[in-house]
Design a protein around this motif. Sequence first.
Motif, PDB file in Angstrom:
ATOM      1  N   LYS A   1       0.847  -1.204   0.000  1.00  0.00           N
ATOM      2  CA  LYS A   1       0.000   0.000   0.000  1.00  0.00           C
ATOM      3  C   LYS A   1       0.876   1.245   0.000  1.00  0.00           C
TER       4      LYS A   1
ATOM      5  N   PRO B   1      -2.649  -0.389  -4.255  1.00  0.00           N
ATOM      6  CA  PRO B   1      -3.565   0.721  -3.988  1.00  0.00           C
ATOM      7  C   PRO B   1      -2.876   1.885  -3.276  1.00  0.00           C
ATOM      8  N   VAL B   2      -3.474   3.053  -3.416  1.00  0.00           N
ATOM      9  CA  VAL B   2      -2.998   4.291  -2.796  1.00  0.00           C
ATOM     10  C   VAL B   2      -4.088   4.779  -1.848  1.00  0.00           C
ATOM     11  N   ILE B   3      -3.703   5.170  -0.656  1.00  0.00           N
ATOM     12  CA  ILE B   3      -4.675   5.766   0.269  1.00  0.00           C
ATOM     13  C   ILE B   3      -4.248   7.197   0.535  1.00  0.00           C
ATOM     14  N   PHE B   4      -5.185   8.140   0.427  1.00  0.00           N
ATOM     15  CA  PHE B   4      -4.809   9.486   0.860  1.00  0.00           C
ATOM     16  C   PHE B   4      -5.495   9.821   2.172  1.00  0.00           C
TER      17      PHE B   4
ATOM     18  N   PHE C   1      -8.497   0.252   5.510  1.00  0.00           N
ATOM     19  CA  PHE C   1      -7.577   0.204   4.377  1.00  0.00           C
ATOM     20  C   PHE C   1      -6.106  -0.037   4.715  1.00  0.00           C
TER      21      PHE C   1
END
Lengths: 195, 195
Positions: free
Chosen positions: B53, B75-78, B113
């Motif tokens: 991640k 995936p990218v989490i902001f 996430f």
Amino acid sequence: MDLLKKKIQDEGKVLSESVLKVDSFLNHQIDPILMQKIGEEFAARFADAGITKILTIESSGIAPATMTGLVLGVPVIFARKRKSLTLTDHLYSAEVYSFTKKETSEISVSKDFITSDDVVLMMDDFLANGQAALGLLSIAEQAKAKVAGVGIVIEKGFQNGSSQIRERGFNVESLAIIESLADGQVTFKEEVVSR
Amino acid sequence: MDLLKKKIQDEGKVLSESVLKVDSFLNHQIDPILMQKIGEEFAARFADAGITKILTIESSGIAPATMTGLVLGVPVIFARKRKSLTLTDHLYSAEVYSFTKKETSEISVSKDFITSDDVVLMMDDFLANGQAALGLLSIAEQAKAKVAGVGIVIEKGFQNGSSQIRERGFNVESLAIIESLADGQVTFKEEVVSR
């Protein structure tokens, strides 16, 4: 766009008859491969529009807009959102009312990055009441730029944003149009396939 | 990363001895092709880290992080930024002090996430005093995730963020390290090329 609709069906959470949460791939966690496909789809739909710039709003519009910009080979500008602007010098700005948050914020874009020579594609993650898109259109108008159209990832077809924008003569391309969120189910609008 | 340094020299505006404005390609207008090259560079530097991640902060971290996620296939989490959190349920959160704005905001990430199974790469557009990166590291620690390192587009090498993070044992990879902004000039730190 079938891949997007499948993702919405598989991972979207219907919180009420008007609220769909897509935090797992668009609004909080981002699926970069889906964003690339979304970028390719928008680029194909607006291939002949002569776009020179993409204009979106922070934060959830940035990923799909950047991927579209990559495919089209044009820069992306994200409008900044703040409660009230202290510095309006050298900025185009517009007020945007949020029905969800029940508050008005101002969005702004530096005059350096949009000019009357530009052909601008507006993009956003969601289209519901159309307030954000109308704000972006106002900024493009202030810059005297040509508007190529509006590209939306998920449109809430049961709200009036899309018709408001179309009534003003602009083309709206939405990759998934939701007809209803009744009974905890996502129902998509049947599409007239144009290509 | 020479392409990035050239862009900073050509388009960056030195506003003071501590402020560099890169609004034309990173913070307001985004150059998607440069973002793609940045994504490829980070993916190469962290190729063997087993990343699952990427964690960044809205808004300017999103474009480089999404491109890195695309290359790495993760995936990218902001993290979301707000002045104060009303809902802290099911969220990891951390306080981030901004020396520029002289205010504390909270950043938060849904517990959905990031988990203890994840190997997380932190990313941001700028590293100065390190407050944002330390906030992201705190969130990863709360989730008991493994930290692969911190990827920074532009590091202000004359401020102490990088050393604070390295002292805590984390690898920091910055694509451009600025040694000084004195006399209106950008001077980069000489790099020890590791690959």
